[in-house]
Design a protein around this motif. Sequence first.
Motif, PDB file in Angstrom:
ATOM      1  N   LEU A 105       0.838  -1.190   0.000  1.00 26.99           N
ATOM      2  CA  LEU A 105       0.000   0.000   0.000  1.00 26.99           C
ATOM      3  C   LEU A 105       0.877   1.244   0.000  1.00 26.99           C
ATOM      4  O   LEU A 105       1.810   1.357   0.799  1.00 26.99           O
ATOM      5  N   MET A 106       0.577   2.169  -0.899  1.00 23.20           N
ATOM      6  CA  MET A 106       1.220   3.480  -0.946  1.00 23.20           C
ATOM      7  C   MET A 106       0.219   4.490  -0.400  1.00 23.20           C
ATOM      8  O   MET A 106      -0.833   4.716  -1.006  1.00 23.20           O
ATOM      9  N   ILE A 107       0.526   5.054   0.753  1.00 23.81           N
ATOM     10  CA  ILE A 107      -0.470   5.804   1.519  1.00 23.81           C
ATOM     11  C   ILE A 107      -0.220   7.305   1.441  1.00 23.81           C
ATOM     12  O   ILE A 107       0.874   7.786   1.723  1.00 23.81           O
ATOM     13  N   ASN A 108      -1.268   8.019   1.066  1.00 13.51           N
ATOM     14  CA  ASN A 108      -1.281   9.478   1.126  1.00 13.51           C
ATOM     15  C   ASN A 108      -2.145   9.881   2.312  1.00 13.51           C
ATOM     16  O   ASN A 108      -3.276   9.408   2.447  1.00 13.51           O
ATOM     17  N   SER A 109      -1.599  10.714   3.176  1.00 14.75           N
ATOM     18  CA  SER A 109      -2.373  11.173   4.334  1.00 14.75           C
ATOM     19  C   SER A 109      -2.325  12.691   4.371  1.00 14.75           C
ATOM     20  O   SER A 109      -1.345  13.296   4.813  1.00 14.75           O
ATOM     21  N   GLU A 110      -3.371  13.297   3.857  1.00 15.80           N
ATOM     22  CA  GLU A 110      -3.431  14.750   3.703  1.00 15.80           C
ATOM     23  C   GLU A 110      -3.916  15.380   5.001  1.00 15.80           C
ATOM     24  O   GLU A 110      -4.973  15.021   5.524  1.00 15.80           O
ATOM     25  N   ALA A 111      -3.142  16.322   5.522  1.00 16.64           N
ATOM     26  CA  ALA A 111      -3.545  17.036   6.729  1.00 16.64           C
ATOM     27  C   ALA A 111      -2.984  18.450   6.657  1.00 16.64           C
ATOM     28  O   ALA A 111      -1.874  18.667   6.151  1.00 16.64           O
ATOM     29  N   TYR A 112      -3.729  19.392   7.176  1.00 11.69           N
ATOM     30  CA  TYR A 112      -3.272  20.787   7.144  1.00 11.69           C
ATOM     31  C   TYR A 112      -2.151  21.009   8.144  1.00 11.69           C
ATOM     32  O   TYR A 112      -1.130  21.611   7.836  1.00 11.69           O
ATOM     33  N   HIS A 113      -2.322  20.507   9.337  1.00 10.76           N
ATOM     34  CA  HIS A 113      -1.323  20.686  10.388  1.00 10.76           C
ATOM     35  C   HIS A 113      -0.316  19.541  10.347  1.00 10.76           C
ATOM     36  O   HIS A 113      -0.697  18.364  10.306  1.00 10.76           O
TER      37      HIS A 113
END
Length: 343
Positions: free
Chosen positions: A310-318
């Motif tokens: 799995l290639m994981i993208n975890s988008e978060a502002y902080h």
Amino acid sequence: MDHTPLKDIPFSILNLSPVNQNQTIAESMHNSLDLAQHAEKWGYNRMWLAEHHNIDGIASSATSVLMGYIAGGTSTLRIGSGGIMLPNHAPLAIAEQFGTLETLYPDRIDLGLGRAPGSDQLTAMALRRNVNSSDNFPALLEELRSYFEPYDEFSRRVRAIPGEGLDIPVWLLGSSTFSAQLAGQLGLPFAFAGHFAPASMMDALSVYHRVFTPSKVLDKPYAMVGVNVIAADTNEKAEHVASSLYLKFLSLIRNTPGRTQPPVDDINEVWSEREKMAVNDMLKNTFVGDKETVAAKMDEFVKRTGVQELMINSEAYHHEDRLRSFELIAEAKNHPISASQSN
């Protein structure tokens, strides 16, 4: 479909060095290195950086340069491109760049390749001068791979130095069946962009496995799929953090791409019902929740797709929310999944 248990699936990270509102590009790059250093401690397999152009909120346009910065600040994490858009470049230049990276950071560099422009058509013209170069992708790929072969004075007058004779893993990336078929025919590992193009995912994986031909690189298929995963200590917190991801895709739908926006308390106040449906269609492979929730969702995904990584993208502002998300995702890998969660 045969599948590997979640605890045995390598987890990797996709990073575009996203730039937030009220943040400098330098800060986004420093955050990418900080994430990589944490990821190394948490047991992630690799971090890939993606080539995009003319997008204010993405700082990974000079992908190989940023890879060198990340590789120089880590010691065991594999660093790669997810991907280099090969038609934007002369194959010799990419062979030299990645030959340099592999020479400096041996056995840690991945070369993921795509054929899209990673930009709009006007920008593609500025990069390529010929927007039809995607049609030549198989030939460009063959030329690039030839530069990594050992030197043969009888067959090659142009040499990639450094690059020549190096064993740099080449991956093909795609969001349709084209690269899946080419990767299978060449016996190369394949990575599918499931984090934004879920519609063709199962077809592409099926094609890849069906046409796969063993090679000196692989004796059996190896498929990795990109997914969005946002984890937090509670489901409510995770949904709040995830609103920045929803806003980013909403801006793409509205043709107003930009920097990552702060999370909002109620995303339904921002988008229309039609826009919500469009975003959800693009984000079908998005798993949001606490550690138990994302563990169950990732486990179901692995069972359904039979992928090897799995290639994981975890988008978060902080940045602290992004770090916490990846920390919890790493813990979720070994989290026991109850029968009720797996159903």
